[in-house]
Write a protein that holds these residues in place. Structure first.
Motif, short mmCIF file in Angstrom:
data_model
loop_
_atom_site.label_atom_id
_atom_site.label_comp_id
_atom_site.label_asym_id
_atom_site.label_seq_id
_atom_site.Cartn_x
_atom_site.Cartn_y
_atom_site.Cartn_z
N HIS A 1 -7.62 1.38 2.72
CA HIS A 1 -7.39 0.26 3.65
C HIS A 1 -7.25 0.70 5.10
N ALA B 1 -4.58 1.24 -1.69
CA ALA B 1 -3.99 0.32 -2.65
C ALA B 1 -3.09 1.10 -3.62
N LYS B 2 -1.90 0.57 -3.88
CA LYS B 2 -0.87 1.29 -4.63
C LYS B 2 -1.34 1.75 -6.01
N ASP C 1 0.83 -1.21 0.00
CA ASP C 1 0.00 0.00 0.00
C ASP C 1 0.86 1.25 0.00
#
Length: 338
Positions: free
Chosen positions: A217, A280-281, A165
């Motif tokens: 997240h 999330a990346k 992340d």
């Protein structure tokens, strides 16, 4: 006589964590029926309600002085409670306001605080629907306790960070704590230091609309004990490591200068209008753009990532390329900050 309660027990950081873990949670043992409860020590609690979740939070505010550069106890109280709801992914629905007032307080001060609360609530918007007032003989000035209720489609906790992340912050760090401390110490600059106190639901909502709640997240507002404590809480609860790049952390030059004069790290003091968001990346660019399009997120930055090493720890990459642990402070170095 046993151990006494100290100021540090309410200042965020490790000493407050010990109080909550070793005293509060050992006595208040009744668990909530589903959802996120007291034992999670998150920004609020969740109660399942059909296909959604009711979110409940409460905050006490004892800031001194009552009025400070950029804000006051009324704006702080509304913003703090709205922000705790927002960190859980909840749209604020209503607030409750309890005031404990010292006898002799000027009525004009009370009216100013109430007007400020009303104006701040309109920014969200969220109504103040109920409350309570007590007057005591002690010369305390004024304490304000606010509770909030919100509704979340998908609650967010501070324990959901995943390896890979990306970590974002919605703006400059250290503004609130350093502004108050500089004001108390009489330190002045060509550009006035101001608190960042503000409701952040608009920032959170903008990101959720851009990337979806499921891709956020973890969230935390870096209030008492600041950025370093908030990041360490996320790392510890999520059982991950977090790598932060010092060069990417946004800090106002005047805040940095005042921090050096006061001998206080801007990472360790309260912020009252910022969001730490772990996402999330693959959605990092979209989330950053969404933040920056809002008035309160225009100085947002990507400051690091979640890693598999050093689980439970925060690693800071310094400006010269070295690395050190960003340890949580024992408590916020500035008393009566919020």
């Amino acid at each position: 006589m046993g151990e006494k309660v100290k100021l540090e027990h309410g200042a965020g950081g490790e000493i407050m964590e010990e109080l909550l873990r070793d005293v509060v949670l050992k006595i208040l043992t009744l668990k909530s029926a589903g959802g996120i409860g007291l034992d999670a020590l998150d920004d609020g609690a969740t109660i399942p309600f059909g296909d959604k979740h009711i979110v409940l939070t409460i905050d006490g505010h004892t800031v001194k002085p009552l009025f400070f550069p950029g804000g006051d106890i009324g704006r702080l109280a509304v913003s703090g409670t709205v922000n705790d709801l927002a960190m859980m992914g909840a749209k604020p629905l209503a607030l409750a306001n309890s005031m404990i007032i010292g006898e002799g307080l000027d009525m004009e001060i009370l009216e100013r605080v109430l007007r400020s609360m009303n104006e701040t609530a309109k920014e969200v918007p969220v109504p103040i629907v109920t409350g309570d007032t007590k007057v005591v003989e002690d010369q305390i000035g004024m304490f304000v306790i606010t509770a909030g209720v919100g509704i979340a489609e998908r609650p967010i906790s501070d324990a959901g960070a995943k390896v890979g992340d990306v970590v974002l912050v919605s703006g400059t760090i250290g503004d609130h704590g350093i502004a108050l401390m500089s004001h108390r110490e009489g330190i002045s600059f060509e550009t006035e230091l101001k608190s960042d106190v503000a409701p952040t639901w608009g920032v959170v909502k903008a990101v959720a609309e851009a990337i979806g709640w499921e891709n956020i997240h973890a969230m935390k507002d870096p209030t008492r004990a600041g950025l370093s404590n908030a990041l360490n809480e996320i790392a510890g609860k999520s059982n991950v490591g977090i790598l932060i790049r010092e060069a990417d952390i946004p800090i106002r030059p005047e805040v940095r200068a005042a921090s050096e004069m006061l001998g206080i790290s801007p990472y360790d003091v309260a912020n009252e209008g910022k969001v730490i968001m772990v996402i999330a990346k693959e959605y990092a660019g979209e989330a950053l753009e969404a933040m920056r399009k809002t008035e309160k997120g225009k100085n947002a930055a990507i400051i690091g990532e979640v890693i598999g090493e050093y689980r439970g720890k925060v690693l800071l990459e310094t400006g010269i390329g070295g690395k050190r642990f960003m340890e949580p402070p024992e408590g916020d170095p500035v008393p009566r900050i919020c």
